[in-house]
Every structure is written in C-alpha cells, then in structure tokens.
Design an enzyme around this catalytic site. Structure first.
Site, PDB file in Angstrom:
ATOM      1  N   SER A 119       0.829  -1.214   0.000  1.00 26.67           N
ATOM      2  CA  SER A 119       0.000   0.000   0.000  1.00 26.67           C
ATOM      3  C   SER A 119       0.858   1.256   0.000  1.00 26.67           C
ATOM      4  O   SER A 119       0.348   2.329  -0.277  1.00 26.67           O
ATOM      5  CB  SER A 119      -0.833   0.086   1.275  1.00 26.67           C
ATOM      6  OG  SER A 119      -1.407  -1.119   1.599  1.00 26.67           O
ATOM      7  N   GLU A 152      -5.152  -0.533  -8.481  1.00 31.87           N
ATOM      8  CA  GLU A 152      -4.174   0.463  -8.941  1.00 31.87           C
ATOM      9  C   GLU A 152      -2.973  -0.303  -9.481  1.00 31.87           C
ATOM     10  O   GLU A 152      -2.487  -1.232  -8.815  1.00 31.87           O
ATOM     11  CB  GLU A 152      -3.718   1.344  -7.773  1.00 31.87           C
ATOM     12  CG  GLU A 152      -4.735   2.369  -7.353  1.00 31.87           C
ATOM     13  CD  GLU A 152      -4.233   3.242  -6.195  1.00 31.87           C
ATOM     14  OE1 GLU A 152      -4.363   4.454  -6.287  1.00 31.87           O
ATOM     15  OE2 GLU A 152      -3.730   2.702  -5.196  1.00 31.87           O
ATOM     16  N   ASN A 190      -4.912   6.297  -1.627  1.00 27.90           N
ATOM     17  CA  ASN A 190      -4.503   6.645  -0.259  1.00 27.90           C
ATOM     18  C   ASN A 190      -3.987   8.083  -0.166  1.00 27.90           C
ATOM     19  O   ASN A 190      -4.111   8.720   0.884  1.00 27.90           O
ATOM     20  CB  ASN A 190      -3.463   5.659   0.264  1.00 27.90           C
ATOM     21  CG  ASN A 190      -4.108   4.330   0.631  1.00 27.90           C
ATOM     22  OD1 ASN A 190      -5.313   4.265   0.881  1.00 27.90           O
ATOM     23  ND2 ASN A 190      -3.325   3.265   0.645  1.00 27.90           N
TER      24      ASN A 190
END
Ligand code: NAD
Length: 291
Positions: A119, A152, A190
């Site tokens: 992430s 993504e 994010n």
C-alpha cells in the site's frame, strides 16, 4: 504474454481475497504462507465466502466447485516453479519483503512477473531488491478484494511495457477496473483518501463537530457511503497513521502531518473495529461514539 498460473505469497486478508478472485476467473492458483495454520484457515474463509456468493446468486454452485480444485496451498516457494506471475501480499514491512524476494527468486523462471500488493512502499525500491526490475510492478488491490472493483497498477521506474500490459490485462480478466498510478507515496487512492480522513480527525480535535456530526455531514452532504471516522475505524487507525507517516516523510509537506489525536488513539490501542474501539465503541449495537 498470457497467464495461466498465479502464485500468491501471504494467505492473510489480501492474499486470500486475491486467490478467491483469481480462482473464480479461471486461473490456477498456488497460495503460499510461511505459517502452515494460515493455509486451511484461508481455504475455509474462501469456501465460506464463495458459499455466500452462491446464496446471493452472484456465482453458481458449479462455478464454486470448479474454482476450488484449481487451488494449491503450501509453505514451500518451490511450488512457484511454473507460475507466470507471483503476487506478493505479505505484511507491510520492507525488510520482510526483501527476505521474501531473496527466497522466492531462485524458484522462478526468468520470465515470471513479480507484483507487490504494497500500500505504501516504493515499487522502484522494491524492484531494485530483485533480479528483474523490468518484470516487477505494483498491483494494489482493495479490501475486500472480491467486492472492490479497483486495482491500482503502479509502474516502477524500470518496469517494462510488456509487464505493464500483461498485468493490466490480468486485472481486467479478474473483473477489475484499473487506475494507473505513478510510483509516488500513497499512489492515488490513499494519497487523497487518507488526508481527508486525517482532516476529519483534526476537525474533531478542534471541536468543529462531534463524531456523529462529522460523519453525518460527509454522508449526507457529500454523499459518501460511510463517514470519515467510521471509515477510519474500518481501515484501522494504525494503518491510517502509517500511511500518513509515509505521505508526510515522502512528500515533505506539513499538510500531511498526522493529527495528534490520531496518534493518541493508536497509542491507547484504540485501533478501530479490529480492537473493538476507535472513534466508535463496538461493544454495543449500534456502536457508540467515543468522544
Ligand atoms: P495480513 O497480515 O492479513 O496477511 C499477511 C500474511 O502473510 C499472513 O498470513 C502471514 O502469515 C504471511 N506471511 C508472513 N511472512 C511470510 C513469508 N515470509 N512468506 C509467506 N507468507 C508470509 O496482511 P494483509 O492485510 O493481507 O496485507 C498484505 C499486504 O497487502 C501488505 O503489503 C498491505 O500493505 C497490503 N494491503 C492491505 C490492505 C488492507 O486493507 N489490509 C489493502 C491493500 C493492500
């Protein structure tokens, strides 16, 4: 390059969901975890989740009975010898991912693509830890993987075009929609989402609104399906704090500084749903605001 066999490292929350999705899309899947006990647990979770999909009629019982036998689980990376791609979904610690790639690479053929579900760690930096930066890419799924539409795809500086196209096609075959992101801290989702939640926590700490009014405001005024503080509890406050620290360190702008109230909640062990208490207390139904 067309892919047949998908290797997955880590049978936790994300690895499990990625395996589930790949099996239903017709791929053979080899799922590897360092902890033997995680493997039957992952199979049980996948079975239970597929049974729920059958009940909801989003898949047929036949889909499920064809999908599950395509899965192999093991603790041995040697099972990746004929994988076309290996997706790494191990815990978010760079030194651990480094050790995993070192153990993985001798078991792969030269053409195997390595994708990381990280992430927040730089894809370029992870790629440089391997023998194949051209065949290394970020493939960032969202939780719960079988439900969430987005992937993504993040190219490192060295990722080659064939790898990008192959992984893009794979994401589409998994039924996902791709957002291509640059290799920048937080990628796209994010980078935008976490500062919004962090800002809601600043607003709470400054007394701009209560937990209930902030969440109601964003649900009813901005049409978000969940309020930002509810969402913070769902994501996990420790995870949110670590993303904010990555954004702050990587982008060097004080607008990304984590809210001191968020830090305090994490120090208290109030991590959201997973610890039973965050901005809401989950001991009661409906959950009660904690401030
Ligand atoms: P998790 O803790 O649920 O699962 C990780 C699994 O990896 C565990 O089962 C663990 O036993 C296993 N593991 C540890 N060391 C290993 C090794 N050496 N070899 C093989 N397996 C090993 O973690 P998660 O939430 O699934 O996260 C995995 C990755 O996905 C992280 O990089 C995280 O940042 C990323 N991610 C998480 C989310 C999320 O919402 N949780 C969303 C997107 C991306």
């Amino acid at each position: 390059m067309s892919l047949k066999k998908i290797g997955i490292i880590g049978a936790g929350l994300m690895g499990n969901g990625i395996a589930h999705t790949a099996l239903l899309a017709g791929y053979e899947v080899v799922l590897v975890d360092a902890v033997q006990a995680a493997l039957p647990k992952a199979v049980a979770t996948m079975t239970k989740n597929m049974e729920r999909q059958v009940q909801k009629q989003t898949i047929t019982a036949e889909d499920m009975h064809e999908a599950l036998p395509r899965l192999t689980t093991t603790t041995d990376y040697a099972a990746f010898y004929n994988a076309d791609i290996v997706i790494e979904a191990a815990p978010e610690r760079e030194e651990l991912k480094q050790k995993i790639y070192a153990a993985l690479i001798p078991n792969l053929h030269a053409e195997t693509i390595i994708a990381s579900n990280t992430s927040s760690i730089s894809i370029t930096r992870l790629a440089a830890l391997t023998d194949r930066p051209g065949k290394f890419i970020g493939m960032h799924f969202f939780n719960p993987v079988p439900m969430m539409k987005l992937v993504e795809i993040i190219r490192g500086i060295a990722t080659d075009e064939d790898t990008y196209k192959t992984v893009f096609a794979l994401a589409e075959k998994l039924g996902k929609i791709v957002a291509t992101a640059e290799d920048s801290p937080g990628f796209i989702v994010n980078r935008i989402l976490c500062p919004m939640i962090n800002e809601a926590i600043f607003a709470l700490a400054e007394g701009v609104g209560t937990i209930t009014s902030i969440d109601a405001g964003m649900k009813l005024g901005a049409n978000h399906p969940m309020g930002p503080l509810e969402l913070a509890d769902f994501v996990g406050l420790d995870t949110l704090l670590s993303v904010m620290r990555v954004l702050h360190a990587g982008l060097g702008d004080d607008k990304y500084r984590p809210s001191p109230l968020l830090v305090k909640y994490v120090e208290a062990g109030w991590l959201g749903r997973k610890s039973g208490r965050g901005f809401y207390d989950y001991a009661t139904t409906p959950p009660k605001p904690t401030r």
